[in-house]
Motif scaffolding. Structure first.
Motif, PDB file in Angstrom:
ATOM      1  N   ASP A   1      10.254  -4.452   3.417  1.00  0.00           N
ATOM      2  CA  ASP A   1      10.063  -3.001   3.490  1.00  0.00           C
ATOM      3  C   ASP A   1      11.262  -2.333   4.165  1.00  0.00           C
ATOM      4  O   ASP A   1      11.748  -2.804   5.209  1.00  0.00           O
TER       5      ASP A   1
ATOM      6  N   ARG B   1       2.738 -12.534   5.348  1.00  0.00           N
ATOM      7  CA  ARG B   1       2.925 -11.151   5.819  1.00  0.00           C
ATOM      8  C   ARG B   1       2.717 -11.053   7.324  1.00  0.00           C
ATOM      9  O   ARG B   1       3.531 -10.441   8.043  1.00  0.00           O
TER      10      ARG B   1
ATOM     11  N   CYS C   1       5.533 -12.785   9.312  1.00  0.00           N
ATOM     12  CA  CYS C   1       6.756 -11.994   9.332  1.00  0.00           C
ATOM     13  C   CYS C   1       6.616 -10.805  10.295  1.00  0.00           C
ATOM     14  O   CYS C   1       7.547 -10.492  11.053  1.00  0.00           O
ATOM     15  N   ALA C   2       5.459 -10.157  10.271  1.00  0.00           N
ATOM     16  CA  ALA C   2       5.252  -9.008  11.158  1.00  0.00           C
ATOM     17  C   ALA C   2       5.330  -9.411  12.619  1.00  0.00           C
ATOM     18  O   ALA C   2       5.747  -8.615  13.477  1.00  0.00           O
TER      19      ALA C   2
ATOM     20  N   HIS D   1      11.504  -6.008  14.397  1.00  0.00           N
ATOM     21  CA  HIS D   1      10.526  -6.523  13.437  1.00  0.00           C
ATOM     22  C   HIS D   1      10.789  -5.925  12.056  1.00  0.00           C
ATOM     23  O   HIS D   1      11.333  -4.824  11.929  1.00  0.00           O
TER      24      HIS D   1
ATOM     25  N   THR E   1       8.625  -5.743   8.058  1.00  0.00           N
ATOM     26  CA  THR E   1       7.361  -6.010   7.375  1.00  0.00           C
ATOM     27  C   THR E   1       7.620  -6.307   5.906  1.00  0.00           C
ATOM     28  O   THR E   1       8.695  -6.020   5.376  1.00  0.00           O
TER      29      THR E   1
ATOM     30  N   SER F   1       6.026  -6.311   1.777  1.00  0.00           N
ATOM     31  CA  SER F   1       5.054  -5.974   0.734  1.00  0.00           C
ATOM     32  C   SER F   1       5.070  -7.112  -0.276  1.00  0.00           C
ATOM     33  O   SER F   1       6.150  -7.596  -0.654  1.00  0.00           O
TER      34      SER F   1
ATOM     35  N   ARG G   1       2.761   0.062   1.901  1.00  0.00           N
ATOM     36  CA  ARG G   1       3.609  -1.085   2.275  1.00  0.00           C
ATOM     37  C   ARG G   1       2.903  -1.975   3.315  1.00  0.00           C
ATOM     38  O   ARG G   1       1.781  -1.707   3.720  1.00  0.00           O
ATOM     39  N   ASN G   2       3.587  -3.046   3.687  1.00  0.00           N
ATOM     40  CA  ASN G   2       3.069  -4.013   4.658  1.00  0.00           C
ATOM     41  C   ASN G   2       1.671  -4.498   4.259  1.00  0.00           C
ATOM     42  O   ASN G   2       0.736  -4.508   5.059  1.00  0.00           O
ATOM     43  N   LYS G   3       1.546  -4.898   2.988  1.00  0.00           N
ATOM     44  CA  LYS G   3       0.251  -5.400   2.517  1.00  0.00           C
ATOM     45  C   LYS G   3       0.464  -6.346   1.341  1.00  0.00           C
ATOM     46  O   LYS G   3       1.551  -6.422   0.756  1.00  0.00           O
TER      47      LYS G   3
END
Length: 361
Positions: free
Chosen positions: A237, A300, A303-304, A317, A319, A321, A352-354
């Protein structure tokens, strides 16, 4: 003497030509030794035995003696494959010697058998105290020549003929052994170089992951054999902002660290590759979509939580997708990747981030 040299040259040419073609099946094998898997040592024994048998069948007959380069094949088998390979080669050589032995004239056959057995025992003992070096190869070759000379003397009519044949025999076996050893070493280097170049052609230079070419070839292989699989398309992202903030070197660090994370989280049978830019692909053979989505969620979250570090900047950090699809959602692997890409687009469009799994609805 000249005719003997010419015949030895033919024997030598047969040896080198046979080595070139016969050892091609072993070109991808790691270093071969007495500790190699039994299957590898059996193959080495069969190859060396075939070559030794051919050399015997094309040997020079001189005063009842059969002069050839079988000793080189025998020593090579002992040197690389131990007693297993040596025993098979010895059996093949004795069998070929029997075929060319006239009925009732078995002195040469008996002496050849005794020489092979003596060399096998000596080599088995010597290998316990020696490394696999060129010096050890020459020692075994010298021992074999030493065992052969008394037999050669017994099979010749006069001492002068023995000296004549012994000179030719020693020179050609030493020369044949040296060339064989160097030839096999250079052949292995060549095969390793070719293999390295092939791997580089299928590897992304920055992350050492599979590149797009390898991913496409694997997908084509799945189509050809009808394999079931799922695919994850992973995108970082706001990667442009990473490059804007930390420069392209900082972006490269993120890509490399993420590649390590993807490999760590993915199962051993998965193929992880960089599809281009900040986009990665994970191919998951025999994994249904629900499990692939769960794996994507694991990636995910990992990584976060990860701290990315570059130069003197504070840890930061990023994120991800992720879009997912499975082979039962498309007729071809290309369609499956397209559907995963559509799911990735949906993940980006909805915050995003999902992780989004493809759905026909």
């Amino acid at each position: 003497m000249l005719s003997q040299f010419n015949q030895f040259l033919l024997n030598f040419s047969l040896l080198i030509t046979s080595l070139l073609f016969a050892f091609l099946p072993l070109r991808h094998t790691e270093r071969i030794s007495a500790d190699s898997p039994i299957r590898t040592r059996l193959v080495v024994g069969l190859i060396a035995g075939l070559i030794g048998g051919l050399l015997v069948l094309n040997s020079i007959t001189y005063d009842g003696a059969k002069i050839d380069l079988r000793l080189v094949a025998l020593v090579t088998a002992y040197y690389y494959g131990g007693w297993v390979s040596g025993g098979i080669t010895m059996t093949a050589i004795i069998g070929a010697r029997f075929l060319v032995t006239p009925p009732g004239v078995y002195e040469g056959l008996i002496l050849a058998t005794l020489i092979c057995l003596a060399l096998l025992v000596t080599a088995s003992i010597y290998r316990r105290f020696a490394a696999q070096t060129f010096k050890d190869y020459l020692v075994l070759l010298g021992v074999g020549i030493g065992y052969s000379l008394p037999a050669l003397y017994l099979l010749t009519d006069t001492f002068m003929r023995f000296l004549e044949m012994a000179f030719v025999y020693i020179i050609f076996n030493l020369f044949g052994g040296y060339v064989t050893y160097r030839f096999l070493q250079e052949l292995r280097k060549h095969f390793q170089f070719v293999q390295t170049q092939q791997e580089l052609a299928l590897t992304d230079g920055l992350t050492n992951l599979a590149n797009r070419r390898r991913l496409d070839e694997t997908l084509a292989h799945y189509d050809q054999h009808g394999y079931a699989f799922s695919v994850l398309i992973v995108d970082i992202d706001f990667f442009k902002s990473v490059n804007d903030t930390y420069g392209h070197d900082g972006g490269d660090v993120v890509l490399r660290q993420l590649s390590h994370l993807l490999q760590h989280c993915s199962p051993d049978e998965a193929l992880v590759g960089r599809y281009g830019g900040e986009e990665f692909v994970v191919l998951l053979p025999d994994m249904p979509l629900k499990e692939a989505v769960r794996l994507g969620e694991t990636i995910r979250l990992a990584c976060a939580d990860q701290h990315f570090v570059f130069s003197t900047y504070p840890a930061f950090h990023v994120t991800l997708s992720i879009g997912a699809a499975s082979s039962d959602q498309g007729e071809t692997s290309f369609e499956v990747v397209q559907k995963a890409d559509q799911s990735l687009y949906q993940a980006k469009q909805t915050g995003r981030n999902k992780v989004v799994g493809y759905s026909e609805e």
